[in-house]
Design an enzyme around this catalytic site. Structure first.
Site, PDB file in Angstrom:
ATOM      1  N   LYS A  93       0.875  -1.171   0.000  1.00 14.26           N
ATOM      2  CA  LYS A  93       0.000   0.000   0.000  1.00 14.26           C
ATOM      3  C   LYS A  93       0.914   1.224   0.000  1.00 14.26           C
ATOM      4  CE  LYS A  93      -3.769   2.566   1.017  1.00 14.26           C
ATOM      5  NZ  LYS A  93      -4.464   2.337   2.300  1.00 14.26           N
ATOM      6  N   SER A 108       1.359   5.598  -1.423  1.00 17.49           N
ATOM      7  CA  SER A 108       0.671   6.813  -1.850  1.00 17.49           C
ATOM      8  C   SER A 108       0.553   6.823  -3.371  1.00 17.49           C
ATOM      9  CB  SER A 108       1.459   8.051  -1.418  1.00 17.49           C
ATOM     10  OG  SER A 108       1.629   8.092  -0.025  1.00 17.49           O
ATOM     11  N   THR A 113       0.490  11.458  -1.211  1.00 18.39           N
ATOM     12  CA  THR A 113      -0.522  12.155  -2.000  1.00 18.39           C
ATOM     13  C   THR A 113      -0.906  13.459  -1.318  1.00 18.39           C
ATOM     14  OG1 THR A 113      -1.347   9.993  -2.686  1.00 18.39           O
ATOM     15  CG2 THR A 113      -2.748  11.893  -3.144  1.00 18.39           C
ATOM     16  N   ALA A 114      -0.944  13.432   0.002  1.00 17.81           N
ATOM     17  CA  ALA A 114      -1.291  14.646   0.743  1.00 17.81           C
ATOM     18  C   ALA A 114      -0.326  15.780   0.415  1.00 17.81           C
ATOM     19  CB  ALA A 114      -1.281  14.352   2.244  1.00 17.81           C
ATOM     20  N   HIS A 147      -5.582  10.529   7.387  1.00 17.83           N
ATOM     21  CA  HIS A 147      -6.209   9.460   8.167  1.00 17.83           C
ATOM     22  C   HIS A 147      -7.221  10.015   9.169  1.00 17.83           C
ATOM     23  CE1 HIS A 147      -3.454   6.951   6.110  1.00 17.83           C
ATOM     24  NE2 HIS A 147      -2.415   7.127   6.886  1.00 17.83           N
TER      25      HIS A 147
END
Length: 282
Positions: free
Chosen positions: A53, A55, A111-112, A155
């Protein structure tokens, strides 16, 4: 089969059934639990992991060895990163408050942070100041304690930040949706290209469906990895981040991914992706 994902509730909820041998025909998983900054690095470093997992922002750097899977990840609406600062009644919360300021972010290739850079380039006069990379669970305490001027959070922080005396400067997910009318791609599941990709997709989807059909079955496992979150926050986290796109990205999901990474490439923030090389499994 070796996999790495975060200990966050959405990931442990999604993979609980597979991890615990509840998916017929699926191989045993050897799990590495790691923060997204670490999984991004593992994917790019030739770690030998089969599934990760990561980004979406990290995807362009790993596509020579891995491909994007259409399930198991985090993509949606109303679930974007937030930029937070101290809650002071006299504070001006326009984007200009971030000009030249020290900002904590969860990963250089998150991604943030990619979304933040796209937003800040257009909204923050003169740009922000120093960027400090911290594990995401350390960001809100750092803002509260004055170690940084603002923090980019992901999150479950969107549910808990008021308890730290913080307030929102911008919801980057809302900004993205206003700009594109698309859901926001956050976390992707990738697999080695040499593996049986259709089988892996089926196993992940079966794990997602099992989680939805038996939500209490994963409760102890999820809470044991949830970093002292309350059951109420854990449920809200899962309800937000595990959705229709977790089971199947579909055409809208792929459009969201290509839009984000194409815009980022045009801005010089990520390598350009040749989408013809992407293995698309619907």
């Amino acid at each position: 089969m070796k996999i790495a994902f975060s200990p966050c509730p959405n990931d442990t909820f999604v993979f609980h059934a597979w991890v615990h041998g509840l998916i017929p025909g699926a191989p045993k998983l050897n799990v590495t639990y790691a923060d997204i900054d670490i999984t991004n690095s593992l994917a790019a470093s030739g770690s030998g992991l089969d599934l990760l997992k990561i980004s979406y922002a990290a995807l362009p750097w790993v596509l020579s060895d891995y491909t994007l899977l259409p399930c198991g990840g985090a993509l949606g609406r109303g679930c974007g990163p937030l930029v937070l600062t101290l809650n002071k009644a006299s504070r001006n919360l326009s984007p200009a408050v971030l000009a030249g300021r020290r900002i904590a972010v969860p990963s250089e290739r998150s991604t943030a942070y990619l979304l933040f850079r796209l937003w800040a380039a257009a909204q923050v006069p003169g740009g922000v100041g120093e960027i400090v990379i911290l594990p995401f669970h350390e960001i809100m305490p750092a803002v509260r304690d004055g170690l940084v001027d603002a923090g980019l959070v992901i999150h479950e922080a969107r549910f808990t930040y008021p308890a730290y005396g913080l307030m929102q400067v911008v919801d980057l997910g809302s900004w993205w949706e206003d700009q594109t009318n698309l859901p926001l791609p956050l976390g992707a599941i990738i697999a080695r290209r040499s593996l049986d990709l259709p089988a892996i997709v089926n196993w992940i989807r079966a794990s997602v469906k099992y989680a939805w059909a038996h939500p209490k079955a994963s409760q102890d496992y999820v809470l044991s990895h949830a970093q002292e979150l309350s059951p109420e926050v854990v449920k809200a986290h899962i309800d937000l981040y595990v959705n229709e796109y977790t089971e199947n990205l579909g055409e809208i999901g792929y459009q969201a991914v290509t839009t984000l990474l194409s815009r980022a490439a045009q801005a010089g923030l990520v390598p350009e992706v040749d989408w013809r090389t992407m293995t698309v499994i619907l």
